[in-house]
Write a protein that holds these residues in place. Structure first.
Motif, PDB file in Angstrom:
ATOM      1  N   SER A   8     -53.102  45.994 109.709  1.00 61.55           N
ATOM      2  CA  SER A   8     -52.573  44.662 109.559  1.00 61.55           C
ATOM      3  C   SER A   8     -54.043  44.142 108.619  1.00 61.55           C
ATOM      4  N   ALA A   9     -54.725  44.469 108.984  1.00 61.44           N
ATOM      5  CA  ALA A   9     -56.572  43.656 107.291  1.00 61.44           C
ATOM      6  C   ALA A   9     -56.372  45.323 106.600  1.00 61.44           C
ATOM      7  N   GLN A  10     -56.017  45.514 105.904  1.00 65.31           N
ATOM      8  CA  GLN A  10     -55.711  46.711 105.076  1.00 65.31           C
ATOM      9  C   GLN A  10     -54.797  45.756 104.651  1.00 65.31           C
ATOM     10  N   GLN A  11     -53.545  45.056 105.041  1.00 60.75           N
ATOM     11  CA  GLN A  11     -52.327  45.103 104.040  1.00 60.75           C
ATOM     12  C   GLN A  11     -53.140  43.386 103.802  1.00 60.75           C
ATOM     13  N   VAL A  12     -53.617  42.762 104.591  1.00 66.04           N
ATOM     14  CA  VAL A  12     -54.638  41.420 103.811  1.00 66.04           C
ATOM     15  C   VAL A  12     -55.873  41.642 102.726  1.00 66.04           C
ATOM     16  N   GLN A  13     -56.771  42.696 102.483  1.00 67.73           N
ATOM     17  CA  GLN A  13     -57.118  43.550 101.375  1.00 67.73           C
ATOM     18  C   GLN A  13     -55.912  43.322 100.367  1.00 67.73           C
ATOM     19  N   ASP A  14     -55.927  44.424 100.315  1.00 71.36           N
ATOM     20  CA  ASP A  14     -54.679  45.212  99.374  1.00 71.36           C
ATOM     21  C   ASP A  14     -54.203  43.981  99.180  1.00 71.36           C
ATOM     22  N   VAL A 106     -53.945  35.893 112.434  1.00 70.39           N
ATOM     23  CA  VAL A 106     -53.129  35.077 111.155  1.00 70.39           C
ATOM     24  C   VAL A 106     -54.194  35.138 109.898  1.00 70.39           C
ATOM     25  N   PRO A 107     -53.946  35.770 108.505  1.00 73.66           N
ATOM     26  CA  PRO A 107     -54.905  34.965 107.263  1.00 73.66           C
ATOM     27  C   PRO A 107     -54.261  33.861 107.061  1.00 73.66           C
ATOM     28  N   PRO A 108     -55.071  33.185 105.812  1.00 73.53           N
ATOM     29  CA  PRO A 108     -54.632  32.371 105.153  1.00 73.53           C
ATOM     30  C   PRO A 108     -54.107  32.991 104.573  1.00 73.53           C
ATOM     31  N   LEU A 109     -53.134  34.055 103.574  1.00 79.17           N
ATOM     32  CA  LEU A 109     -52.528  34.576 103.217  1.00 79.17           C
ATOM     33  C   LEU A 109     -51.619  35.772 103.019  1.00 79.17           C
ATOM     34  N   GLY A 110     -50.622  36.393 102.177  1.00 77.43           N
ATOM     35  CA  GLY A 110     -50.469  37.926 102.826  1.00 77.43           C
ATOM     36  C   GLY A 110     -49.379  37.582 103.728  1.00 77.43           C
ATOM     37  N   HIS A 111     -48.495  36.704 103.690  1.00 77.64           N
ATOM     38  CA  HIS A 111     -47.084  36.558 105.122  1.00 77.64           C
ATOM     39  C   HIS A 111     -46.437  37.487 104.133  1.00 77.64           C
ATOM     40  N   SER A 112     -45.078  37.246 105.779  1.00 78.87           N
ATOM     41  CA  SER A 112     -43.774  38.590 105.410  1.00 78.87           C
ATOM     42  C   SER A 112     -43.282  37.526 104.667  1.00 78.87           C
ATOM     43  N   GLU A 113     -43.304  35.753 104.782  1.00 74.53           N
ATOM     44  CA  GLU A 113     -42.748  35.073 103.548  1.00 74.53           C
ATOM     45  C   GLU A 113     -43.982  33.729 103.466  1.00 74.53           C
ATOM     46  N   PRO A 114     -42.993  32.888 102.849  1.00 68.24           N
ATOM     47  CA  PRO A 114     -43.627  31.926 102.164  1.00 68.24           C
ATOM     48  C   PRO A 114     -43.888  30.637 103.694  1.00 68.24           C
ATOM     49  N   ARG A 127     -70.414  26.617 101.309  1.00 66.75           N
ATOM     50  CA  ARG A 127     -70.312  26.612  99.924  1.00 66.75           C
ATOM     51  C   ARG A 127     -69.739  28.206 100.308  1.00 66.75           C
ATOM     52  N   GLU A 128     -70.030  28.860 101.618  1.00 66.29           N
ATOM     53  CA  GLU A 128     -69.127  29.702 101.905  1.00 66.29           C
ATOM     54  C   GLU A 128     -68.349  29.103 102.387  1.00 66.29           C
ATOM     55  N   ILE A 129     -67.219  30.110 103.355  1.00 63.47           N
ATOM     56  CA  ILE A 129     -66.545  30.458 104.640  1.00 63.47           C
ATOM     57  C   ILE A 129     -66.190  31.578 105.208  1.00 63.47           C
ATOM     58  N   TRP A 130     -65.709  32.037 106.453  1.00 63.52           N
ATOM     59  CA  TRP A 130     -64.681  32.867 106.616  1.00 63.52           C
ATOM     60  C   TRP A 130     -63.418  33.210 106.965  1.00 63.52           C
ATOM     61  N   ALA A 131     -62.583  33.736 107.106  1.00 61.00           N
ATOM     62  CA  ALA A 131     -61.336  33.692 107.750  1.00 61.00           C
ATOM     63  C   ALA A 131     -60.568  34.610 107.761  1.00 61.00           C
ATOM     64  N   ALA A 132     -60.203  34.713 109.406  1.00 60.23           N
ATOM     65  CA  ALA A 132     -58.907  35.868 109.522  1.00 60.23           C
ATOM     66  C   ALA A 132     -58.847  36.739 108.470  1.00 60.23           C
ATOM     67  N   ALA A 133     -58.350  37.844 109.198  1.00 61.31           N
ATOM     68  CA  ALA A 133     -57.747  39.311 107.921  1.00 61.31           C
ATOM     69  C   ALA A 133     -57.237  40.060 108.664  1.00 61.31           C
ATOM     70  N   GLY A 134     -55.963  39.542 109.254  1.00 62.86           N
ATOM     71  CA  GLY A 134     -54.998  40.272 109.491  1.00 62.86           C
ATOM     72  C   GLY A 134     -54.924  40.771 110.913  1.00 62.86           C
ATOM     73  N   HIS A 135     -56.257  41.039 111.840  1.00 69.09           N
ATOM     74  CA  HIS A 135     -56.690  41.290 112.967  1.00 69.09           C
ATOM     75  C   HIS A 135     -57.142  40.990 113.765  1.00 69.09           C
ATOM     76  N   PRO A 136     -57.507  40.341 115.285  1.00 61.48           N
ATOM     77  CA  PRO A 136     -58.645  40.143 115.929  1.00 61.48           C
ATOM     78  C   PRO A 136     -59.966  40.091 115.363  1.00 61.48           C
ATOM     79  N   LYS A 137     -60.378  41.366 115.206  1.00 58.92           N
ATOM     80  CA  LYS A 137     -61.894  41.406 114.987  1.00 58.92           C
ATOM     81  C   LYS A 137     -61.859  41.501 112.957  1.00 58.92           C
ATOM     82  N   ALA A 138     -61.394  41.355 112.443  1.00 57.99           N
ATOM     83  CA  ALA A 138     -61.178  41.592 111.495  1.00 57.99           C
ATOM     84  C   ALA A 138     -61.800  39.883 110.653  1.00 57.99           C
ATOM     85  N   VAL A 139     -62.574  39.692 109.621  1.00 63.25           N
ATOM     86  CA  VAL A 139     -62.581  38.412 108.699  1.00 63.25           C
ATOM     87  C   VAL A 139     -62.846  38.913 107.519  1.00 63.25           C
ATOM     88  N   PHE A 140     -63.129  37.343 106.296  1.00 69.45           N
ATOM     89  CA  PHE A 140     -63.369  38.177 104.798  1.00 69.45           C
ATOM     90  C   PHE A 140     -64.065  36.294 104.667  1.00 69.45           C
TER      91      PHE A 140
END
Length: 159
Positions: A8-14, A106-114, A127-140
């Protein structure tokens, strides 16, 4: 060699790469399921966490994503008035069905539907923020401007 991301984190990276961003998803040893847990794991202020909350719009049954600063409580009445539609709670099954991700990741992008997205105007103060990246231990890490661009979100007051 970099550790392999969970699927799920790789989906966000992709997705980030697909839309032209070089932001890197990282998996942390500790949970980032809540804004406080994420801030503790990253070593930043809770305000710098861009928490993704999914609501169900009651009339249309469409999902709404509110990306809020980790310190802010979302004023559901204010958002409902802004959208002219009452907000309902989204349970775990609804969130997964409409985003493809589990609550807490839940990341802010890459959802299965709009998904209609509102971005907390307070996030623009950092200046910078951190968001979830598809998994409860993944961020970007990203900038507030990138968040607005990536999500095509409407910046508004959410509290």
């Amino acid at each position: 060699m970099e550790a392999q991301l969970k699927e799920s984190a790789q989906q966000v990276q992709d997705k980030l790469e697909e839309i032209g961003y070089s932001n890197k998803v990282v998996e942390l040893p500790d949970s980032t399921r809540t804004a406080q847990e994420a801030a503790d794991a990253i070593g930043c202020e809770v305000a710098h966490i861009a928490k993704s909350i999914i609501f169900r719009l009651k009339d249309s049954n469409r999902p709404l994503l509110v990306v809020a600063s980790g310190v802010n409580r979302i004023n559901e009445k204010l958002i409902g008035d802004y959208l002219n539609e009452e907000l309902g709670k989204a349970d775990a099954d609804y969130v997964r069905k409409h985003t493809g991700f589990v609550i807490g990741g839940v990341p802010p992008l890459g959802h299965s539907e709009p998904v209609l997205t509102l971005v907390d105007e307070d996030l623009l103060n950092y200046r910078e923020i951190w968001a979830a990246a598809g998994h409860p231990k993944a961020v970007f890490r990203l900038t507030p401007a990138e968040l607005v661009e990536m999500t095509k979100g409407q910046v508004t007051c959410i509290k």
